[in-house]
Enzyme design. Structure first.
Site, PDB file in Angstrom:
ATOM      1  N   ARG A 257      -6.433  10.268  10.610  1.00  0.00           N
ATOM      2  CA  ARG A 257      -5.969  10.568   9.329  1.00  0.00           C
ATOM      3  C   ARG A 257      -7.593  10.027   8.521  1.00  0.00           C
ATOM      4  O   ARG A 257      -7.803   8.877   8.661  1.00  0.00           O
ATOM      5  CB  ARG A 257      -5.018   9.809   8.759  1.00  0.00           C
ATOM      6  CG  ARG A 257      -3.804  10.618   9.324  1.00  0.00           C
ATOM      7  CD  ARG A 257      -2.515  10.476   8.587  1.00  0.00           C
ATOM      8  NE  ARG A 257      -2.408  11.064   7.464  1.00  0.00           N
ATOM      9  CZ  ARG A 257      -1.428  10.635   6.531  1.00  0.00           C
ATOM     10  NH1 ARG A 257      -0.465  10.128   6.781  1.00  0.00           N
ATOM     11  NH2 ARG A 257      -1.480  11.532   5.387  1.00  0.00           N
TER      12      ARG A 257
ATOM     13  N   ASP B 103      -3.975   4.534  -1.106  1.00  0.00           N
ATOM     14  CA  ASP B 103      -4.464   4.470   0.339  1.00  0.00           C
ATOM     15  C   ASP B 103      -5.924   4.145   0.381  1.00  0.00           C
ATOM     16  O   ASP B 103      -6.378   3.839   1.496  1.00  0.00           O
ATOM     17  CB  ASP B 103      -4.342   6.140   0.808  1.00  0.00           C
ATOM     18  CG  ASP B 103      -3.052   6.396   1.008  1.00  0.00           C
ATOM     19  OD1 ASP B 103      -2.222   6.699   0.004  1.00  0.00           O
ATOM     20  OD2 ASP B 103      -2.537   6.509   2.198  1.00  0.00           O
TER      21      ASP B 103
ATOM     22  N   ARG C 287       3.382   6.527   8.929  1.00  0.00           N
ATOM     23  CA  ARG C 287       2.538   7.091   7.684  1.00  0.00           C
ATOM     24  C   ARG C 287       2.475   5.752   6.738  1.00  0.00           C
ATOM     25  O   ARG C 287       3.005   4.867   6.853  1.00  0.00           O
ATOM     26  CB  ARG C 287       2.927   8.121   7.143  1.00  0.00           C
ATOM     27  CG  ARG C 287       4.423   8.376   7.360  1.00  0.00           C
ATOM     28  CD  ARG C 287       5.148   8.812   5.928  1.00  0.00           C
ATOM     29  NE  ARG C 287       4.782   8.289   4.969  1.00  0.00           N
ATOM     30  CZ  ARG C 287       5.280   7.302   4.300  1.00  0.00           C
ATOM     31  NH1 ARG C 287       6.085   6.240   4.835  1.00  0.00           N
ATOM     32  NH2 ARG C 287       4.710   6.680   3.131  1.00  0.00           N
ATOM     33  N   GLY C 288       1.629   6.071   5.775  1.00  0.00           N
ATOM     34  CA  GLY C 288       1.517   4.835   4.574  1.00  0.00           C
ATOM     35  C   GLY C 288       0.076   3.905   5.140  1.00  0.00           C
ATOM     36  O   GLY C 288       0.277   3.721   6.297  1.00  0.00           O
TER      37      GLY C 288
ATOM     38  N   GLN D 258       7.981  12.361   0.804  1.00  0.00           N
ATOM     39  CA  GLN D 258       8.061  11.148   0.780  1.00  0.00           C
ATOM     40  C   GLN D 258       8.978  10.095  -0.045  1.00  0.00           C
ATOM     41  O   GLN D 258       9.560   9.072   0.370  1.00  0.00           O
ATOM     42  CB  GLN D 258       6.739  10.334   0.795  1.00  0.00           C
ATOM     43  CG  GLN D 258       5.786  10.790   2.031  1.00  0.00           C
ATOM     44  CD  GLN D 258       5.049  11.791   1.783  1.00  0.00           C
ATOM     45  OE1 GLN D 258       5.263  12.546   0.870  1.00  0.00           O
ATOM     46  NE2 GLN D 258       3.864  12.039   2.362  1.00  0.00           N
TER      47      GLN D 258
ATOM     48  N   ASN E 131      -4.641   7.857  -4.050  1.00  0.00           N
ATOM     49  CA  ASN E 131      -3.031   7.873  -3.611  1.00  0.00           C
ATOM     50  C   ASN E 131      -2.585   9.292  -3.333  1.00  0.00           C
ATOM     51  O   ASN E 131      -3.250  10.248  -3.571  1.00  0.00           O
ATOM     52  CB  ASN E 131      -2.230   6.900  -4.321  1.00  0.00           C
ATOM     53  CG  ASN E 131      -0.819   6.717  -3.922  1.00  0.00           C
ATOM     54  OD1 ASN E 131      -0.722   6.077  -2.796  1.00  0.00           O
ATOM     55  ND2 ASN E 131       0.148   6.818  -4.591  1.00  0.00           N
ATOM     56  N   LYS E 132      -1.230   9.338  -3.155  1.00  0.00           N
ATOM     57  CA  LYS E 132      -0.731  10.461  -2.860  1.00  0.00           C
ATOM     58  C   LYS E 132      -0.744  11.601  -3.900  1.00  0.00           C
ATOM     59  O   LYS E 132      -0.733  11.149  -5.011  1.00  0.00           O
ATOM     60  CB  LYS E 132       0.944  10.276  -2.456  1.00  0.00           C
ATOM     61  CG  LYS E 132       1.761  11.590  -2.249  1.00  0.00           C
ATOM     62  CD  LYS E 132       1.157  12.354  -1.019  1.00  0.00           C
ATOM     63  CE  LYS E 132       0.966  11.529   0.187  1.00  0.00           C
ATOM     64  NZ  LYS E 132       0.034  12.462   1.421  1.00  0.00           N
TER      65      LYS E 132
END
Ligand code: MRU
Length: 368
Positions: A90, A243, A53-54, A203, A253-254
């Site tokens: 994703r 992202d 991930r990332g 995370q 982003n998250k």
């Protein structure tokens, strides 16, 4: 970076075994396990289930996925099929499409019989480039840390707050947001990191695991603690990953990043985004309306994973029977809330002008 004294990348090609290896991040921070990914299904699952991930690591994994498929069947049909299936794993991190496009564009010009070899060479090149990009982001971000450190009493740590894991586990090595931290730590500049837990997938536990492995002082905090710490003068700088960043500097982003940016603005605290250039989507401007936000399973919200006191990794239900969670995985921080973008080419304002100055070759209209 190092795990128990050994240097690891988060993904690599083992030439002796002729296998692609990843660290299974679903088991971290509890267990460190290396697994092999080979078939298209295994690559899809690794990305979808977040064994990797990332944003940068998702891109590199997709490139290795294409490489393994080209060894089995180097036809255009299989190239297109692999591109399609990996691209669906994703939706938010643009590095996925960036890497897949780069592979396909290159391989379409390569004779069929050479494609297997060439695809693997390209995947290795993409992975190595990621390491170099992140190292440079670290050196550029280090300058910001140094300038903050000059304003502080000697020996007092610079306190950074970060959200999610934009560490070496989210890239091939160094990380993006963590790279300046590692660089500062290597120069003995004292830092302390506030690590947001980052529900629902936690995370932050990966970030804490990384920082602990490197002896960097840190505290794991709940997602709601950051604003309070900022109001009490306990945060000198916020630094997060991304992202997908639009051509005008909006940052996706998250989930929860936006709230940190709002709190930082209200408290006059610099809010920086560590941005590798493959994460820029030059084809869009308006992050809120144009970036697809991944909606993940509600079970990630209603269940929480941890290690119980018998040492078993298990999931516990936190919601009452009948309550269904909702799980948007990313949010967008508008450019106006961002102090600066730390890229491999330097630091710029989060704006079209700022990005164009650092990356003049990318004219957004040409890329549509
Ligand atoms: O859902 P994840 O864990 O893939 O989300 C990761 C992030 O949001 C990171 O901050 C981002 O990918 C940058 S990684 C250098």
């Amino acid at each position: 970076m190092k795990v128990n004294g050994n240097h690891y990348h988060s993904i690599w090609y083992d030439k002796n075994l002729d296998q692609v290896k990843i660290i299974d991040q679903r088991l971290l921070p509890y267990e460190f396990e290396i697994i092999t990914v080979e078939t298209l299904e295994e690559f899809e699952t690794a990305i979808k289930d977040m064994a990797v991930r990332g944003a940068p690591l998702i891109g590199a994994t997709a490139a290795f996925g294409i490489a393994r498929q080209m060894l089995r069947d180097h036809s255009n049909k299989n190239l297109d099929l692999s591109w399609d299936r990996l691209n669906q794993t994703r939706p938010t991190a643009i590095n996925l499409k960036w890497a897949l496009d780069r592979c396909r564009n290159h391989l379409l010009n390569i004779p069929l019989t050479d494609r297997g070899y060439e695809a693997m060479q390209l995947a290795i090149e993409i992975a190595n480039e990621d390491v170099e990009i992140n190292k440079k982001i670290g050196l550029n971000g280090l300058e910001i840390i140094k300038s903050i450190s000059k304003k502080k009493p000697k020996g007092e740590p610079i306190r950074l707050l970060t959200h999610c894991n934009a560490g070496w586990l989210a890239t091939v090595d160094w990380g993006t947001a963590t790279s300046p931290m590692y660089q500062a730590h290597n120069l003995n500049i004292p830092i302390h990191v506030w690590v947001d837990e980052t529900r629902p997938r936690n995370q932050g536990a990966l970030t804490a695991w990384e920082l602990k492995s490197h002896g960097i002082s840190h505290n794991y905090i709940t997602d709601n603690a950051g604003g309070h710490l900022m109001q009490h003068g306990l945060v000198d700088m916020v630094i997060v990953g991304t992202d997908r960043t639009t051509s005008r500097g909006d940052v996706c982003n998250k989930i929860g990043t936006y709230l940190k940016a709002l709190a930082a603005k209200d408290n006059n605290i610099p809010f920086y985004v560590a941005l590798p250039s493959p994460t820029i989507d030059w084809t869009i401007e308006d992050g809120i309306n144009e970036i697809p936000i991944e909606e993940r399973s509600e079970s990630e919200v209603s269940l929480i994973q941890g290690k119980d006191n018998t040492g078993v990794i298990s999931k516990l239900k936190v919601t009452p029977e009948g309550t269904i969670g909702s799980n948007p995985a990313f949010d967008v921080t508008p450019a106006k809330l961002i102090t600066g973008l730390i890229t491999e080419k330097g630091i710029c304002e989060a704006s079209s002008n700022g990005l164009q100055k650092l990356f003049p070759q990318n004219n957004q209209k040409d890329c549509r």
